[in-house]
Design an enzyme around this catalytic site. Structure first.
Site, PDB file in Angstrom:
ATOM      1  N   GLU A  41      -3.323   1.112   4.204  1.00  0.00           N
ATOM      2  CA  GLU A  41      -2.596   0.389   5.253  1.00  0.00           C
ATOM      3  C   GLU A  41      -3.269   0.851   6.366  1.00  0.00           C
ATOM      4  O   GLU A  41      -3.418  -0.375   7.219  1.00  0.00           O
ATOM      5  CB  GLU A  41      -0.879   1.009   5.400  1.00  0.00           C
ATOM      6  CG  GLU A  41       0.212   0.575   4.244  1.00  0.00           C
ATOM      7  CD  GLU A  41       0.331   1.643   3.595  1.00  0.00           C
ATOM      8  OE1 GLU A  41      -1.088   2.205   3.020  1.00  0.00           O
ATOM      9  OE2 GLU A  41       0.934   1.909   2.364  1.00  0.00           O
ATOM     10  N   PHE A  49      13.471  10.172  -0.046  1.00  0.00           N
ATOM     11  CA  PHE A  49      12.516   9.463  -0.769  1.00  0.00           C
ATOM     12  C   PHE A  49      11.744   8.544  -0.157  1.00  0.00           C
ATOM     13  O   PHE A  49      11.742   8.014   0.412  1.00  0.00           O
ATOM     14  CB  PHE A  49      13.023   8.933  -1.991  1.00  0.00           C
ATOM     15  CG  PHE A  49      11.558   8.981  -2.914  1.00  0.00           C
ATOM     16  CD1 PHE A  49      11.023   9.409  -3.420  1.00  0.00           C
ATOM     17  CD2 PHE A  49      10.464   7.238  -2.921  1.00  0.00           C
ATOM     18  CE1 PHE A  49       9.268   9.204  -3.873  1.00  0.00           C
ATOM     19  CE2 PHE A  49      10.088   6.790  -3.631  1.00  0.00           C
ATOM     20  CZ  PHE A  49       8.857   7.709  -4.156  1.00  0.00           C
ATOM     21  N   GLN A  50      10.691   8.936   0.471  1.00  0.00           N
ATOM     22  CA  GLN A  50       9.887   8.311   1.556  1.00  0.00           C
ATOM     23  C   GLN A  50      10.256   7.784   2.957  1.00  0.00           C
ATOM     24  O   GLN A  50       9.883   6.740   3.150  1.00  0.00           O
ATOM     25  CB  GLN A  50       9.321   6.677   0.737  1.00  0.00           C
ATOM     26  CG  GLN A  50       8.387   6.946  -0.308  1.00  0.00           C
ATOM     27  CD  GLN A  50       7.491   6.041  -0.735  1.00  0.00           C
ATOM     28  OE1 GLN A  50       8.032   4.938  -0.763  1.00  0.00           O
ATOM     29  NE2 GLN A  50       6.427   5.985  -1.602  1.00  0.00           N
ATOM     30  N   LYS A  69      16.459  -0.974   4.411  1.00  0.00           N
ATOM     31  CA  LYS A  69      16.188  -1.724   3.098  1.00  0.00           C
ATOM     32  C   LYS A  69      17.860  -2.710   2.918  1.00  0.00           C
ATOM     33  O   LYS A  69      17.665  -3.530   2.888  1.00  0.00           O
ATOM     34  CB  LYS A  69      15.968  -1.029   1.953  1.00  0.00           C
ATOM     35  CG  LYS A  69      15.601  -1.191   1.153  1.00  0.00           C
ATOM     36  CD  LYS A  69      15.488  -0.557   0.195  1.00  0.00           C
ATOM     37  CE  LYS A  69      15.051  -1.806  -1.709  1.00  0.00           C
ATOM     38  NZ  LYS A  69      14.224  -1.126  -2.351  1.00  0.00           N
ATOM     39  N   MET A 100     -24.463  10.154  14.864  1.00  0.00           N
ATOM     40  CA  MET A 100     -24.067  10.873  16.453  1.00  0.00           C
ATOM     41  C   MET A 100     -23.844  12.559  16.217  1.00  0.00           C
ATOM     42  O   MET A 100     -24.107  12.524  17.119  1.00  0.00           O
ATOM     43  CB  MET A 100     -23.268   9.685  16.347  1.00  0.00           C
ATOM     44  CG  MET A 100     -22.854   9.929  18.342  1.00  0.00           C
ATOM     45  SD  MET A 100     -24.276   9.172  18.799  1.00  0.00           S
ATOM     46  CE  MET A 100     -23.682   7.588  19.336  1.00  0.00           C
TER      47      MET A 100
END
Lengths: 181, 578
Positions: B68, B130-131, B180, B493
């Site tokens: 993502e 969950f999640q 959902k 760097m």
């Protein structure tokens, strides 16, 4: 020269939306500024809420913080006042044992002297209410302490501008409403 | 004041009412908002929306990123190259948290993004399901606005507001989290685009008195100096900007985000500001009498130590965001508003002028920088390949009409310093957040957002390994992004800083790398590697001319440094050439 920290009251007129409190407090957290008190309530305008935030900081920092507050999508208007520019109050509740009242007249005298009042008197405890400046609610606390304070709570600051209209006038203009008077 | 609707917005454009699911509404709204491409990754809590997308797959192309974070950076690259809003889709929990880096990057670089995340069903909110994560809470500090939808009927208003806020005023990322059950729920769908919100000022009204004041200062200045940032590009004010500096003859330097707003070879373009910017633009900041900042925010990488920054100058700040005024540098005249409108008014009020002598000072500094730094970087005499010579060859082979996308580090500074541009919106980089891992996915997004242009993503070996899985997305989408890896086998760097400021104690900066050639072959992308100068020119030519994605790795000096440099904590005039 180190800029002077002083007491400020920040006022924000906002939409009443879930999460806005979080969005505003992040602005302080990000700069590690301690919020001394925070009050939210309805304002004089229907559907418009008002935040009153008490902070001790330098004016330069407060200016930047206020701009960041006003930048939030759901904030209509934000501004800040110095101590002398507002009429401010806090509300304190003191719970003390009822026996301290029944044993002598002293507590009653203290409550009168402080222009406080009894909210309730129960079998085991009494609750005293005092509205005023921080120093006034603290003074009553100190006077009551010898009698035993079972519980003490003080509200956040509420404040209005020491002028005919505060920021609310600009909010009304923004919303296209008529300003009274 | 009557009853306030939930989101307090003004809307236009209605469509007929129809009963649809929340998920279907999401996709229809994307179409209404002109979205034909989005970047995302499916998962449990966003599956209803993905199911709807299947019905519209001819109209909306979904790019399946491999992480993502990659989706969010790709959407940023797409937005910056195309000028449209970038759209991301992710599931709840880890899907949403993986977007956070992209949101933070887009927030600080003012990139318009709309992220839509799935959320656990509303009945499970707050149950550590969950999640489940509090994505609204987590994303709040890094979004311009966010909102959680728990009922399907909220979707049109929330998304209308999201698109409006992302692209209007000072653009930025927004996030809408949809449970959902709201995606499954049916409701009477009707869509109205949002055109204003009562508590939101899109752009401050232009105060002509301030423009007059600014013009007065500019007309009387002996050594005026312009600093321009991305605000010029975001306001589509390139033409007005050029007309303004040409009329007044003022030397102008760019921030890394303003790069390409003015063509590199313009006689008044004096170069890059900031820590690794050019010598003159930094040094002379402390000699100008009027500093005119346009659409830039005085980032600390630009100003160095503020107590030693342009103290002699009167400062004019032209800016859309009132919160940027006096945030870092105290302003004498603040011209609030959109850069295009402000410049149109300013041009009318400034007198034609030229500042040849003053401009010559910049040219003299250029000469010094050329002798001490640039010559050797672009035309090195040792056998060791430099980053600068590779960029020079890129310029020679593209003619400056390419889009440069960079990751973060030494290669970023070198690429931005030496790339030559002929048109705007040609530089895509992570300027504010400095996000390693940005370059490859942003390059992918840019190639999809500007398919007719040559897109070159320059990456270092460090940042590349943070998001290299997106090579798979490049292969799958056939995005014609050319990836140039400048490999110095170091986190260059950080190593440079360790060398200069930490007694060469190279703590955790040496990289033992994989065989990138073998690896890229595994992603079915044509690849080449250069280790010797005699191979370089032909390899770069092939890299540019190849029609399609291509990977070129160049082994450059392990311990080369980027100069000039304004050391951290120093003033801009303390810039070091070596």
């Amino acid at each position: 020269m180190v800029p002077l920290e002083q007491e400020f009251t920040i006022t924000a007129y906002t939409e009443n939306h879930v999460g806005l409190l979080h969005r505003l407090t992040i602005i302080f957290t990000k700069r590690k500024i301690n919020i001394e008190s925070l009050t939210t309530s309805e304002s004089e305008m229907e559907g418009v809420h008002r935040f009153t935030i008490a902070v001790t900081e330098t004016e330069e920092v407060i200016q930047k913080v206020v701009k960041q507050i006003e930048k939030q999508v759901e904030v209509l208007k934000a501004g800040y006042y110095k101590r002398e520019e507002v009429v401010q109050q806090e509300l304190a509740l003191y719970k003390i044992p009822t026996e301290s009242l029944t044993n002598s007249l002293e507590v009653e005298l203290i409550v009168r002297e402080h222009n406080a009042r009894f909210l309730t008197i129960e079998k085991d405890f009494v609750v005293i209410e005092k509205a005023g400046y921080r120093r006034e609610t603290v003074a009553l606390f100190e006077d009551l302490q010898p009698y035993g304070i079972n519980e003490f709570v003080r509200s956040g600051r509420i404040a209005v501008a020491r002028q005919e209209y505060g920021l609310g006038k600009q909010v009304k203009e923004l919303l296209g409403e008529e300003v009274d008077g | 004041m009557g009853t306030v609707d939930t989101l307090n917005q003004t809307t236009t454009q209605t469509t007929s009412t129809e009963r649809v699911t929340g998920a279907d509404a999401v996709v229809r709204i994307l179409l209404e908002e002109g979205v034909d491409m989005l970047f995302g990754y499916p998962g449990g809590a966003i599956m209803p929306v993905y199911d709807s997308l299947y019905d519209y797959r001819e109209q909306i192309h979904h790019v399946l990123a491999r992480h993502e974070q990659g989706a969010s950076h790709a959407a940023q690259g797409y937005a910056r190259a195309s000028g449209k809003v970038g759209v991301c889709l992710a599931t709840s929990g880890p899907g949403a948290t993986n977007l956070i880096t992209g949101l933070a990057d887009a927030q600080i670089d003012s990139t318009p993004l709309v992220c839509i995340t799935g959320q656990v069903p509303s009945g499970l909110l707050g149950s550590d399901a969950f999640q489940e994560t509090d994505v609204i809470g987590i994303s709040m500090p890094v979004t311009k606005w966010n909102y959680q939808v728990t009922r399907a009927e909220e979707i049109p208003e929330a998304l209308a507001k999201a698109f409006y806020l992302a692209r209007s005023g000072r653009p930025g990322p927004v996030l809408v989290d949809i449970t959902k059950d709201a995606q499954f729920e049916e409701f009477d769908f009707e869509y109205k685009k949002c055109t204003s919100i009562r508590s939101y000022v899109e752009k401050p009204a232009l105060d002509l008195a301030k423009v007059e004041e600014a013009a007065e200062l500019i007309n009387n200045a002996k050594r005026p100096y312009v600093l321009f940032g991305q605000g010029v590009i975001l306001a589509h004010a390139e033409k007005e900007f050029k007309a303004f500096i040409e009329k007044t003859g003022i030397p102008s330097a760019w921030t890394i985000m303003g790069l390409s707003a003015l063509e590199t070879d313009h006689p008044l373009n004096v170069g890059m500001l900031g820590m690794h910017g050019n010598y003159g633009p930094n040094l002379l900041t402390n000699e100008c009498d009027i500093l005119i900042a346009i659409g830039m925010r005085f980032d600390d990488r630009v100003t160095g130590n503020l107590s030693k920054y342009a103290k002699q100058a009167k400062v004019i700040h032209m800016e859309i965001d009132p919160a940027e005024i006096d945030k870092n540098v105290k302003t004498d005249v603040a011209v609030l508003g959109d850069a295009k409108e402000s410049l149109q008014e300013l041009i009318k009020r400034v007198k034609p002028n030229s500042h040849e002598e003053w401009l010559q000072r910049f040219r003299d500094c250029d000469k010094q920088e050329h002798e001490k730094v640039i010559q050797d970087e672009l035309y090195p005499t040792s056998d060791i390949l430099s980053m600068g010579e590779v960029i020079r060859l890129i310029n020679e082979n593209t003619g400056g009409d390419h889009i440069l996308v960079t990751d973060v580090g030494q290669h970023q500074m070198v690429a931005c310093r030496y790339s030559k541009f002929t048109q705007s919106k040609s530089n895509i980089t992570s300027g504010g957040l400095g996000t390693m891992g940005f370059g490859l996915p942003a390059g992918l997004g840019a190639a999809l957002g500007a398919p007719d242009r040559t897109v070159i993503a320059v990456v270092g070996d460090g940042g590349f390994q943070m998001t290299l899985q997106e090579l798979a997305t490049i292969y799958q989408t056939k995005a014609k992004v050319k990836v140039l890896l400048l490999n110095n086998e170091f986190l260059g760097m950080v190593r440079q800083w360790q060398q200069l400021f930490f007694d060469k104690r190279y703590s955790a900066t040496e990289m033992i790398n994989p065989d990138f050639q073998q690896m890229v072959k595994g992603f079915y992308i044509p690849t080449n590697k250069v280790t010797k100068r005699e191979e370089l020119e032909a390899a770069v030519k092939e890299f540019i001319e190849f029609d399609g994605a291509y990977f070129l790795e160049v082994m450059v000096g392990k311990e080369n440094n980027v100069f000039p440099m304004v050391p951290s904590g120093s003033g801009v005039a303390e810039i070091r050439l070596e």
